[in-house]
Design an enzyme around this catalytic site. Structure first.
Site, mmCIF file in Angstrom:
data_model
loop_
_atom_site.group_PDB
_atom_site.id
_atom_site.type_symbol
_atom_site.label_atom_id
_atom_site.label_comp_id
_atom_site.label_asym_id
_atom_site.label_seq_id
_atom_site.Cartn_x
_atom_site.Cartn_y
_atom_site.Cartn_z
ATOM 1 N N HIS A 1 -90.704 58.176 -42.507
ATOM 2 C CA HIS A 1 -89.761 57.130 -42.124
ATOM 3 C C HIS A 1 -88.309 57.495 -42.429
ATOM 4 C CE1 HIS A 1 -90.299 55.388 -46.332
ATOM 5 N NE2 HIS A 1 -89.007 55.269 -46.179
ATOM 6 N N ASP B 1 -97.135 58.817 -43.831
ATOM 7 C CA ASP B 1 -95.698 58.757 -44.112
ATOM 8 C C ASP B 1 -95.192 60.038 -44.760
ATOM 9 O OD1 ASP B 1 -93.214 57.633 -43.931
ATOM 10 O OD2 ASP B 1 -93.380 56.441 -45.760
ATOM 11 N N SER C 1 -86.510 56.649 -51.234
ATOM 12 C CA SER C 1 -87.592 57.141 -50.389
ATOM 13 C C SER C 1 -87.470 58.641 -50.129
ATOM 14 C CB SER C 1 -87.607 56.409 -49.054
ATOM 15 O OG SER C 1 -88.535 55.367 -49.057
#
Length: 391
Positions: free
Chosen positions: A128, A159, A242
């Site tokens: 992402h 992911d 992230s």
């Protein structure tokens, strides 16, 4: 997810009006000298959301950030012992990279973090972080240099993605640990740039659970993914972390931060952070590095249909919300409100189903697209897929 307008300033208080949830230590800055090379701060974009974020080039003279490139200072608060988690975070930072993206279709920018896997520039990150990118540039914190990046491949459902840096060599790789040894109660630290503050920060905490599952939703594509096997942590993990490393007390990367309650709409509740175990992420990364495509792993450029969709009501399918002007779908005669039901003989029952089916194809492929138009009639056409944004 966090959504910001496409502006040149940071809007409001990104960490939320109430600060970190009770019981979790607040984040604090770490004095990493290589950050003088940064020109864009971290701010995760999941689901093609964008923000144009600007950061200082390493702080003002005399501040903890104002150090020469390549000199990694002690954490703020020099009284900390060598075994402190901040020292562990400092030891990993030369193996971290900042990933900046341009989201051409959305006319915006976003960024994330990565973990350096190879000296010649293979970077592990979340899918992402690069999803929707039309251009990727990466700043390596070990040497302060910025490189052009290309996405080697990704596994959307896990992911995980691997980005390769053009003309990179001699990079410092991150010290990787064994996530199979992680136990509930372990002290850990997440390293990143929470909230786009302009400098790397550390979030210390503890492992609170293993093998957790969450549902992460993408508002732009209408798809959602079930992420499984995650490490749950009680630390102030925020969206800007992230793709960054979760580090143990020995200074080893034992996970990749992938979700926080502020950054995802999650089915498991809020107030916690999650990381993909590094063993799990590396298994996928090595498959990508080896060019081994599968039903889950996509290698190379992404195929582009030129639609944004959501789940259709009734009999299922992917409801077209918007079309890209001149894209393959529009050229084939599809319109907003039509419902895509199949691609090349493979049924499409949901928005997520369309996304996963498209991952099986590449730019230049010609496929048979089937759909139900707004009058209720079944339609089909041959469509040549274009080259699109990542993911």
């Amino acid at each position: 997810m966090i959504v910001y307008p496409n502006s040149t300033s940071w809007p409001g208080q990104p960490a939320g009006p109430y600060g970190p949830p009770p019981g979790r230590p607040p984040r604090h800055a770490l004095s990493f000298g290589a950050v003088v090379a940064l020109v864009v701060v971290l701010a995760v974009t999941i689901g093609l959301v964008a923000a144009h974020l600007q950061a200082p080039h390493g702080g003002t003279p005399g501040s903890p950030m104002a150090q020469s490139p390549g000199s990694f200072g002690q954490p703020v608060g020099s009284h900390l012992s060598p075994t402190d988690l901040d020292d562990a975070a400092n030891s990993v930072t030369p193996g971290i990279a900042i990933i900046n993206t341009q989201l051409g279709l959305q006319n915006g920018q976003g960024a994330g973090t990565g973990i350096v896997l190879t000296a010649n520039g293979d970077i592990l990150t979340n899918n992402h972080v690069v999803e929707g990118a039309t251009k990727v540039s990466v700043t390596d914190l070990g040497n302060g240099r910025t490189y052009s990046g290309s996405v080697v491949g990704y596994d959307r459902q896990e992911d995980v993605a691997v980005v390769h840096l053009s003309n990179a060599s001699g990079l410092t790789t991150a010290p990787l640990g064994d996530s199979g040894l992680v136990a509930v109660g372990d002290n850990v630290v997440g390293v990143g740039n929470a909230g786009g503050t302009g400098s790397p920060t550390a979030a210390t905490g503890k492992v609170t659970a293993l093998n957790r599952s969450i549902t992460a939703s993408d508002d732009a594509s209408g798809s959602s993914e079930q992420l499984t096997g995650l490490i749950q942590i009680a630390a102030d993990i925020q969206p800007g972390d992230s793709g960054g490393p979760l580090v143990n007390a020995a200074g080893q990367v034992i996970g990749m931060d992938t979700a926080a309650s502020q950054g995802f709409r999650m089915g498991s509740g809020g107030g916690v952070g999650f990381a993909i175990p590094i063993n799990q992420a590396l298994t996928i990364a090595r498959q990508i590095q080896g060019g081994q495509a599968s039903d889950l792993v996509h290698i190379g450029a992404s195929a582009f249909l030129g639609v944004s969709v959501s789940d259709a009501n009734g009999n299922g399918g992917a409801l077209i919300r918007n079309l890209v002007g001149g894209g393959p779908a529009e050229q084939a005669g599809l319109s907003s409100g039509d419902v895509i039901t199949g691609v090349d003989g493979r049924g499409v029952g949901t928005a997520t189903g369309l996304t996963n089916t498209m991952d099986l194809h590449h730019p230049g492929d010609t496929v048979t697209l089937t759909w139900v138009d707004q009058s209720g009639s079944n339609q089909s056409a041959r469509v040549k897929l274009a080259t699109g944004p990542v993911g």
